[in-house]
Design a protein around this motif. Structure first.
Motif, PDB file in Angstrom:
ATOM      1  N   GLN A  98      15.061 -66.291  18.345  1.00 24.55           N
ATOM      2  CA  GLN A  98      14.056 -66.632  17.340  1.00 24.55           C
ATOM      3  C   GLN A  98      14.481 -67.846  16.524  1.00 24.55           C
ATOM      4  OE1 GLN A  98      11.279 -64.455  17.427  1.00 24.55           O
ATOM      5  NE2 GLN A  98      10.326 -66.179  16.401  1.00 24.55           N
ATOM      6  N   ILE A  99      15.753 -67.931  16.172  1.00 25.07           N
ATOM      7  CA  ILE A  99      16.226 -69.078  15.398  1.00 25.07           C
ATOM      8  C   ILE A  99      16.113 -70.364  16.224  1.00 25.07           C
ATOM      9  CG2 ILE A  99      18.231 -70.119  14.283  1.00 25.07           C
ATOM     10  CD1 ILE A  99      17.018 -67.858  12.692  1.00 25.07           C
ATOM     11  N   LEU A 100      16.531 -70.318  17.486  1.00 27.51           N
ATOM     12  CA  LEU A 100      16.445 -71.508  18.333  1.00 27.51           C
ATOM     13  C   LEU A 100      14.996 -71.930  18.560  1.00 27.51           C
ATOM     14  CD1 LEU A 100      19.213 -70.738  20.998  1.00 27.51           C
ATOM     15  CD2 LEU A 100      19.299 -72.420  19.145  1.00 27.51           C
ATOM     16  N   VAL A 101      14.112 -70.957  18.787  1.00 28.87           N
ATOM     17  CA  VAL A 101      12.695 -71.276  18.974  1.00 28.87           C
ATOM     18  C   VAL A 101      12.117 -71.887  17.703  1.00 28.87           C
ATOM     19  CG1 VAL A 101      10.414 -70.269  19.333  1.00 28.87           C
ATOM     20  CG2 VAL A 101      12.297 -69.591  20.799  1.00 28.87           C
ATOM     21  N   ALA A 102      12.477 -71.324  16.542  1.00 31.77           N
ATOM     22  CA  ALA A 102      11.973 -71.848  15.273  1.00 31.77           C
ATOM     23  C   ALA A 102      12.430 -73.289  15.044  1.00 31.77           C
ATOM     24  CB  ALA A 102      12.437 -70.954  14.118  1.00 31.77           C
ATOM     25  N   ILE A 103      13.702 -73.569  15.339  1.00 34.95           N
ATOM     26  CA  ILE A 103      14.208 -74.936  15.180  1.00 34.95           C
ATOM     27  C   ILE A 103      13.468 -75.897  16.107  1.00 34.95           C
ATOM     28  CG2 ILE A 103      16.234 -76.405  15.514  1.00 34.95           C
ATOM     29  CD1 ILE A 103      17.947 -74.058  14.588  1.00 34.95           C
ATOM     30  N   CYS A 104      13.258 -75.483  17.351  1.00 34.90           N
ATOM     31  CA  CYS A 104      12.532 -76.337  18.308  1.00 34.90           C
ATOM     32  C   CYS A 104      11.107 -76.604  17.841  1.00 34.90           C
ATOM     33  CB  CYS A 104      12.524 -75.684  19.690  1.00 34.90           C
ATOM     34  SG  CYS A 104      14.129 -75.606  20.496  1.00 34.90           S
ATOM     35  N   ILE A 105      10.445 -75.581  17.326  1.00 34.35           N
ATOM     36  CA  ILE A 105       9.076 -75.764  16.839  1.00 34.35           C
ATOM     37  C   ILE A 105       9.060 -76.717  15.648  1.00 34.35           C
ATOM     38  CG2 ILE A 105       7.171 -74.590  15.678  1.00 34.35           C
ATOM     39  CD1 ILE A 105       7.656 -72.201  17.455  1.00 34.35           C
ATOM     40  N   ILE A 164      11.170 -79.100  14.890  1.00 30.42           N
ATOM     41  CA  ILE A 164      11.441 -80.475  15.343  1.00 30.42           C
ATOM     42  C   ILE A 164      10.221 -81.066  16.034  1.00 30.42           C
ATOM     43  CG2 ILE A 164      12.827 -81.855  16.932  1.00 30.42           C
ATOM     44  CD1 ILE A 164      15.159 -79.970  16.354  1.00 30.42           C
ATOM     45  N   MET A 165       9.595 -80.295  16.937  1.00 32.58           N
ATOM     46  CA  MET A 165       8.434 -80.818  17.668  1.00 32.58           C
ATOM     47  C   MET A 165       7.261 -81.105  16.736  1.00 32.58           C
ATOM     48  SD  MET A 165       8.295 -78.776  21.316  1.00 32.58           S
ATOM     49  CE  MET A 165       8.076 -77.174  20.546  1.00 32.58           C
ATOM     50  N   VAL A 166       7.007 -80.209  15.790  1.00 35.34           N
ATOM     51  CA  VAL A 166       5.894 -80.424  14.855  1.00 35.34           C
ATOM     52  C   VAL A 166       6.157 -81.644  13.984  1.00 35.34           C
ATOM     53  CG1 VAL A 166       4.707 -79.447  12.857  1.00 35.34           C
ATOM     54  CG2 VAL A 166       5.143 -78.027  14.858  1.00 35.34           C
ATOM     55  N   SER A 167       7.382 -81.775  13.471  1.00 38.19           N
ATOM     56  CA  SER A 167       7.699 -82.933  12.620  1.00 38.19           C
ATOM     57  C   SER A 167       7.552 -84.242  13.398  1.00 38.19           C
ATOM     58  CB  SER A 167       9.124 -82.799  12.077  1.00 38.19           C
ATOM     59  OG  SER A 167       9.270 -81.651  11.277  1.00 38.19           O
ATOM     60  N   ILE A 168       8.089 -84.296  14.620  1.00 35.82           N
ATOM     61  CA  ILE A 168       7.977 -85.516  15.428  1.00 35.82           C
ATOM     62  C   ILE A 168       6.516 -85.812  15.748  1.00 35.82           C
ATOM     63  CG2 ILE A 168       8.518 -86.532  17.671  1.00 35.82           C
ATOM     64  CD1 ILE A 168      11.187 -85.049  17.584  1.00 35.82           C
ATOM     65  N   LEU A 220       7.588 -81.945   5.681  1.00 38.30           N
ATOM     66  CA  LEU A 220       7.369 -80.696   4.955  1.00 38.30           C
ATOM     67  C   LEU A 220       6.574 -79.712   5.813  1.00 38.30           C
ATOM     68  CD1 LEU A 220       7.592 -79.074   2.338  1.00 38.30           C
ATOM     69  CD2 LEU A 220       5.464 -80.158   1.569  1.00 38.30           C
ATOM     70  N   LEU A 221       5.537 -80.199   6.486  1.00 35.06           N
ATOM     71  CA  LEU A 221       4.746 -79.327   7.348  1.00 35.06           C
ATOM     72  C   LEU A 221       5.558 -78.843   8.546  1.00 35.06           C
ATOM     73  CD1 LEU A 221       1.358 -81.282   7.287  1.00 35.06           C
ATOM     74  CD2 LEU A 221       1.917 -79.157   6.087  1.00 35.06           C
ATOM     75  N   GLY A 222       6.463 -79.689   9.054  1.00 30.85           N
ATOM     76  CA  GLY A 222       7.336 -79.266  10.145  1.00 30.85           C
ATOM     77  C   GLY A 222       8.293 -78.174   9.713  1.00 30.85           C
ATOM     78  N   VAL A 223       8.864 -78.309   8.521  1.00 30.94           N
ATOM     79  CA  VAL A 223       9.763 -77.272   7.991  1.00 30.94           C
ATOM     80  C   VAL A 223       8.988 -75.979   7.752  1.00 30.94           C
ATOM     81  CG1 VAL A 223      11.229 -76.640   6.040  1.00 30.94           C
ATOM     82  CG2 VAL A 223      11.349 -78.947   6.989  1.00 30.94           C
ATOM     83  N   LEU A 224       7.759 -76.105   7.249  1.00 35.33           N
ATOM     84  CA  LEU A 224       6.929 -74.918   7.050  1.00 35.33           C
ATOM     85  C   LEU A 224       6.657 -74.213   8.377  1.00 35.33           C
ATOM     86  CD1 LEU A 224       5.145 -73.137   5.235  1.00 35.33           C
ATOM     87  CD2 LEU A 224       3.267 -74.753   5.645  1.00 35.33           C
ATOM     88  N   ALA A 225       6.357 -74.991   9.421  1.00 37.27           N
ATOM     89  CA  ALA A 225       6.128 -74.402  10.750  1.00 37.27           C
ATOM     90  C   ALA A 225       7.392 -73.737  11.276  1.00 37.27           C
ATOM     91  CB  ALA A 225       5.656 -75.483  11.716  1.00 37.27           C
ATOM     92  N   PRO A 230       2.158 -69.127  12.971  1.00 31.57           N
ATOM     93  CA  PRO A 230       1.469 -70.384  13.292  1.00 31.57           C
ATOM     94  C   PRO A 230       0.174 -70.577  12.510  1.00 31.57           C
ATOM     95  CG  PRO A 230       2.260 -69.340  15.292  1.00 31.57           C
ATOM     96  CD  PRO A 230       2.487 -68.355  14.178  1.00 31.57           C
ATOM     97  N   LEU A 231      -0.551 -69.489  12.244  1.00 28.94           N
ATOM     98  CA  LEU A 231      -1.789 -69.594  11.468  1.00 28.94           C
ATOM     99  C   LEU A 231      -1.503 -70.048  10.043  1.00 28.94           C
ATOM    100  CD1 LEU A 231      -4.854 -69.128  11.361  1.00 28.94           C
ATOM    101  CD2 LEU A 231      -4.374 -66.762  10.682  1.00 28.94           C
ATOM    102  N   ILE A 232      -0.433 -69.503   9.448  1.00 33.51           N
ATOM    103  CA  ILE A 232      -0.050 -69.917   8.094  1.00 33.51           C
ATOM    104  C   ILE A 232       0.370 -71.383   8.078  1.00 33.51           C
ATOM    105  CG2 ILE A 232       1.595 -69.506   6.220  1.00 33.51           C
ATOM    106  CD1 ILE A 232       1.745 -66.594   7.170  1.00 33.51           C
TER     107      ILE A 232
END
Length: 411
Positions: free
Chosen positions: A255-262, A264-268, A280-285, A296-298
């Motif tokens: 879960q931690i690795l998936v969260a970090i990947c998400i 990074i991808m959202v921020s990029i 900020l939105l990437g960190v929130l995701a 994801p909805l939040i």
């Protein structure tokens, strides 16, 4: 004086009739086993009622657990994240104590760098978003009003006689107050949750010490616990602890690795499409992705509002980025990292999240799924033991439970 043969026969018939009536009643109620279960439930209820009346005796125990649970949870999460690295260092012939010290120094250094380098920027972005969000929200309502007045629903909408400008003029302050109060409520809720466990200061101080001893002796704890049990229970207890350890390890690390990947991808992705507050939105995701389905909805809600206000084309670009992120996460990242370790049905996950969130708040939402997975492990093993015991006392084979070959051979 003995009874005659006729009198004895009559007495036996009366006795058989009475016993038959009693047996019929017992069979109607489900048999003696049902009566035993009902009496057991009644006794359990009386025990619970008794303990409820003397609950003040357990108050010190409650305070103790409420004090240590947060540091223990944080240390456990860090333990499962650092344990693979510690094993890697041991394979490199680095002594265990030195490996633990290297990992602790590295973790403290990484956290310190994030606090001093990234946190100020995120804090500034969060402050700006809080101040500007009422404007975004008002513009969103104006865009919706303009769209409805020029759409095929214009006649119905105008019939409602809604003046959006008047509403915004009278409620502009209320929108800002509502958003500020909402953010403040969330922050105060999180703060009260943390302060219930004697504050984040205590957690920060105690987590490194708990983590050190977990890394040093954590793998010895299951063996120590098993030795305390009777010999006949040790085999099943070992299996339960081993599978529970695997479930917790797989969930936390994955879960931690998936969260970090998400994150990074959202921020990029948001940086590429020039979205405001991309980091900020990437960190929130990243943080909300630890909550399945609801996270994801939040995370997407504030991004959608900002994109709609910016331009319709920005909303299209946002949809493309979000779709790509979800596809990559769902098809490549999660299957490779998480696999099917938890084996929990999506409907069950939703029910667990709703129930745990209602009972325990933020902690329930975050810890509900791994807690359910551990409970499932214990219940599965207990049910397996129940089936084995049931089959032992059932003579006919067609009335027995079907057992997997691995289970039968392992017993």
């Amino acid at each position: 004086m003995g009874l005659s043969g006729k009198q004895q026969s009559t007495a036996d018939k009366v006795s058989n009739k009475e016993s038959g009536a009693t047996s019929n009643i017992i069979r109607f109620l489900g048999g003696r086993s049902t009566l035993f279960v009902l009496v057991s439930i009644l006794l359990i209820g009386l025990i619970i009622l008794l303990f409820n009346q003397i609950s003040f005796i357990f108050y010190p125990i409650t305070v103790f657990f409420s004090t240590v649970v947060l540091p223990v949870i944080l240390a456990t999460i860090a333990y499962y994240l650092l344990r693979p690295l510690l094993r890697l260092l041991e394979k490199m012939r680095i002594p265990r104590i030195w490996g633990i010290l290297i990992l602790l120094i590295g973790a403290i250094g990484l956290i310190t760098a994030l606090v001093f380098l990234v946190l100020p920027f995120l804090k500034e972005q969060f402050h700006n978003l809080v101040e500007e969000f009422p404007t975004y929200f008002s513009q969103l309502l104006l865009n919706i009003d303009t769209f409805l007045r020029t759409s095929i629903f214009a006649s119905y909408y105008e019939g409602l006689d809604i003046n959006i400008n008047t509403i915004l003029e009278t409620s502009q302050g209320d929108i800002g107050k509502f958003f500020t109060d909402t953010i403040g409520g969330i922050a105060s809720g999180i703060t009260s949750f943390i302060s219930a466990f004697t504050g984040i200061i205590l957690a920060i101080i105690t987590v490194p010490f708990i983590l050190f001893y977990l890394l040093k002796d954590g793998e010895k704890l299951p063996r120590f616990f098993v030795k305390m049990l009777p010999p006949r229970m040790r085999k099943e207890a070992t299996l339960i602890l081993r599978e529970s350890d695997h479930q917790i390890s797989s969930y936390i690390q994955g879960q931690i690795l998936v969260a970090i990947c998400i994150g990074i991808m959202v921020s990029i992705g948001f940086f590429i499409i020039d979205m405001e507050y991309a980091l900020l939105l990437g960190v929130l995701a990243m943080f909300t992705s630890v909550v399945p389905y609801l996270g994801p909805l939040i995370a997407i809600t504030p991004a959608v509002i900002i994109a709609i206000v910016t331009s319709p084309f920005m909303l299209i670009k946002l949809a493309i980025v979000w779709t790509i992120v979800q596809l990559v996460e769902g098809k490549f990242i999660s299957p490779q990292i998480m696999g099917k370790s938890l084996q929990v049905h999506p409907i069950t996950i939703i029910f667990v999240l709703l129930t745990a969130g209602s009972l325990f708040g933020v902690a329930g939402v975050v810890l509900g799924i791994p807690g359910y997975a551990l409970l499932k492990v214990v219940v599965n093993h207990l049910f397996k033991l129940f089936k084995l015991r049931y089959n032992k006392y059932v003579a006919t084979e067609n009335m027995q439970y079907e057992m997997a070959e691995s289970q039968e051979s392992g017993e």
